[in-house]
Design an enzyme around this catalytic site. Structure first.
Site, PDB file in Angstrom:
ATOM      1  N   PHE A  76       0.816  -1.226   0.000  1.00  0.00           N
ATOM      2  CA  PHE A  76       0.000   0.000   0.000  1.00  0.00           C
ATOM      3  C   PHE A  76       0.848   1.274   0.000  1.00  0.00           C
ATOM      4  O   PHE A  76       1.963   1.289   0.516  1.00  0.00           O
ATOM      5  CB  PHE A  76      -0.833   0.036   1.295  1.00  0.00           C
ATOM      6  CG  PHE A  76      -2.197  -0.571   1.177  1.00  0.00           C
ATOM      7  CD1 PHE A  76      -2.863  -0.687  -0.021  1.00  0.00           C
ATOM      8  CD2 PHE A  76      -2.834  -1.040   2.320  1.00  0.00           C
ATOM      9  CE1 PHE A  76      -4.129  -1.241  -0.098  1.00  0.00           C
ATOM     10  CE2 PHE A  76      -4.099  -1.597   2.261  1.00  0.00           C
ATOM     11  CZ  PHE A  76      -4.746  -1.697   1.051  1.00  0.00           C
ATOM     12  N   GLU A  77       0.261   2.349  -0.509  1.00  0.00           N
ATOM     13  CA  GLU A  77       0.826   3.703  -0.422  1.00  0.00           C
ATOM     14  C   GLU A  77       2.251   3.787  -0.987  1.00  0.00           C
ATOM     15  O   GLU A  77       3.107   4.489  -0.461  1.00  0.00           O
ATOM     16  CB  GLU A  77       0.828   4.196   1.041  1.00  0.00           C
ATOM     17  CG  GLU A  77      -0.499   4.112   1.746  1.00  0.00           C
ATOM     18  CD  GLU A  77      -1.544   5.090   1.210  1.00  0.00           C
ATOM     19  OE1 GLU A  77      -1.207   5.862   0.298  1.00  0.00           O
ATOM     20  OE2 GLU A  77      -2.676   5.092   1.695  1.00  0.00           O
ATOM     21  N   GLY A  78       2.480   3.067  -2.062  1.00  0.00           N
ATOM     22  CA  GLY A  78       3.825   2.987  -2.630  1.00  0.00           C
ATOM     23  C   GLY A  78       4.547   1.825  -1.969  1.00  0.00           C
ATOM     24  O   GLY A  78       4.654   1.768  -0.747  1.00  0.00           O
TER      25      GLY A  78
END
Length: 584
Positions: free
Chosen positions: A400-402
């Site tokens: 997630f989130e990069g």
């Protein structure tokens, strides 16, 4: 703002322990909020986890509205738009406590983070007035549509297209988004598309728009209670006034939102890891083998202690960063129409710290849930025990989130970019280190010396990388990844040490003993690992006499007296077992 530390400056300066925020600094209101959110998660979410995991119809909306009634969805939204704006420590507390709520943490995080913050930070007054009250109340569900089948980490290669209608009233969107959280019940989508095929731009798209549909639910390894689907856009008409921020500047929206998302995911990880430790400690106290609780066995003690140490260090990093973000917000004037953009720019200052938090915290969580399963033995592999779900749920956090790989590349590259602009004294610090090594003035005393050693190891290795590759260093991912680990561990070690020192100064050594013990155990067991990473990296950067000289310099940086970390972990394990949960 000029008096605030620059992002990444911890590597080049000393920080006063009294200048950082720690959980011991919680106000009465913070403590009350912590109890309230923890109670909500336990009573309203965990008690219905089986129904949530089975995707019981209407339950997610019911829980989101319940969270909205408590003000938990609107902590980053101004009262004018239906929220109850809170300080950054409060929003961190909410994220931490939500961490143990499994799938709901992802749903609520999508609602309060990536699903609404683009509007909070970059929306017009009219856009905020129209969309934010519903998100804050939970009556409307927000979603964030960035990822595509062929564009994950490389978001700017997206193929979704937007074309202005002949009358100029609409943008016509066509494309497919993938792995979109909250998509099944999404009322408001933040969608990224390229106007005329090349201008990457953000749009607010209503979920009931004609031509917008969703695919089947993804069959996921974990977080099964949250909705994850593809979003299909077929000639979807989006009113021109729903263009978010500016044409061709969607990347500004996307990347700024990810900074805050990464930070909150780190806070989620703290709460989740604490839950894993509580489950493991409780089980270890109750489970008997050979006539005694397994909590009394040395190798189980080591696992409990190491879980607690990693949580302590992560918590120290997260709330230190929360303090930086809050101080930044207090220094800014966000009262104007562009207040959200001003806030986003302020948060961007600590993008590097947000990435470090995300990587370190999610990997600490991975360790905690893995050892939690191991402590449970065969029962840990059974779905009847909660630790099995935590293990599955935690795996997505590193994606997630990069991904953690992408976030690792961000850390040294950001440092190099800021140094080239004169914002950070990287070259000056490297020159000073070389002078100290040559002059034989390297002295290491106690844990403070280990913290400085970690910073110096990074500088020595970074200097070798820059010497060999120059600006092209950022293309050498194997080197960049190791440099990221060195910098991240320096921040982790310093955060733990500063927290312990502040506790000693404010509460006395006796009351701060467990924090000191955890800090000493972590620093002494980590420094050798950093020395190994540096050796491995330097060997890839130099050879012959140059390498020999670098390794000799490294040896000078890592002269220190070791502590008995086995005994330190035994002390920590005893405290964890006695309390049946994380304590400091």
């Amino acid at each position: 703002m000029s008096n605030l530390p620059k992002g990444g400056s911890f590597l080049f300066s000393q920080t006063d322990p009294q200048d950082i925020f720690t959980p011991e600094d919680f106000s009465l209101e913070h403590k009350m909020l912590y109890r309230m959110v923890s109670g909500f998660v336990t009573d309203s979410v965990l008690s219905r986890m089986d129904e949530l995991e089975a995707k019981q119809d209407g339950l997610i909306r019911e829980l989101l509205e319940a969270a909205g009634e408590l003000g938990l969805n609107g902590a980053d939204i101004f009262e004018e738009y239906g929220g109850m704006i809170m300080d950054k420590i409060s929003t961190t507390i909410i994220a931490e406590c939500m961490g143990k709520s499994g799938s709901f943490a992802m749903t609520q995080g999508g609602q309060t983070g990536i699903g609404s913050m683009p509007i909070v930070m970059f929306g017009t007054h009219e856009q905020k007035k129209k969309y934010l009250p519903g998100i804050a109340s939970g009556k409307k569900v927000g979603a964030y549509a960035l990822t595509e089948p062929g564009a994950g980490s490389d978001a700017l290669s997206a193929k979704t297209r937007a074309d202005l209608s002949p009358d100029g009233k609409y943008y016509i969107l066509n494309g497919t988004k993938q792995f979109i959280t909250n998509s099944a019940m999404g009322d408001i989508f933040i969608v990224y598309a390229k106007i005329d095929g090349d201008k990457f731009t953000a749009f607010i798209v209503d979920g009931d728009s004609e031509g917008l549909s969703t695919g089947a639910e993804e069959k996921k390894m974990g977080i099964k209670g949250s909705s994850t689907r593809s979003v299909i856009l077929e000639d979807v008409k989006v009113p021109a006034e729903n263009l978010l921020f500016e044409i061709g500047r969607g990347h500004v929206v996307a990347f700024n939102i990810l900074n805050l998302g990464r930070y909150k995911l780190a806070a989620n990880s703290v709460g989740n890891a604490k839950f894993a430790l509580e489950l493991a400690a409780t089980y270890a106290n109750e489970r008997k083998q050979f006539g005694t609780p397994i909590a009394n066995f040395g190798l189980i003690k080591e696992k409990l202690a190491e879980m607690a140490i990693k949580i302590y260090v992560t918590e120290s990093m997260v709330y230190r960063t929360g303090g930086l973000l809050e101080n930044m917000m207090e220094s800014l004037d966000t009262s104007g129409d562009d207040g959200g953009q001003v806030a986003a720019k302020g948060i961007e200052e600590y993008a590097l710290e947000c990435s470090m938090n995300k990587v370190f915290a999610t990997e600490a969580l991975a360790y905690a849930v893995d050892e939690g399963v191991q402590i449970h033995g065969g029962y840990g592999f059974s779905a009847e025990y909660t630790i099995e779900r935590l293990y599955r749920d935690a795996r997505i956090y590193r994606i997630f989130e990069g991904t953690n790989e992408i976030n690792r590349t961000i850390i040294p590259v950001t440092l190099m970019r800021r140094a080239s602009k004169g914002e950070l004294p990287l070259q000056e610090a490297i020159a000073k280190l070389k002078e100290d090594i040559t002059g034989g003035s390297i002295v290491r005393e106690g844990e403070a010396g280990l913290v400085q050693a970690a910073k110096d190891i990074f500088l020595l290795t970074m200097a070798a990388g820059m010497k060999k590759y120059g600006k092209d260093l950022q293309k050498q991912q194997e080197i960049i990844g190791r440099l990221a680990d060195l910098a991240m561990q320096a921040f982790a070690m310093e955060s733990a040490w500063l927290r312990a020192q502040k506790a000693v100064a404010n509460q006395g050594e006796a009351n701060a003993k467990l924090k000191l013990t955890m800090t000493m155990a972590y620093l002494n067991s980590t420094i050798g690992r950093l020395e190994y990473i540096a050796k491995e990296t330097l060997t890839a950067l130099a050879e012959g006499e140059e390498l020999a000289n670098l390794l000799e310099d490294l040896k000078k940086l890592t002269q220190y007296n070791t502590r008995n970390t086995v005994a330190l972990r035994q002390e920590i394990a005893a405290a964890i077992s006695e309390n049946g949960k994380f304590v400091v």
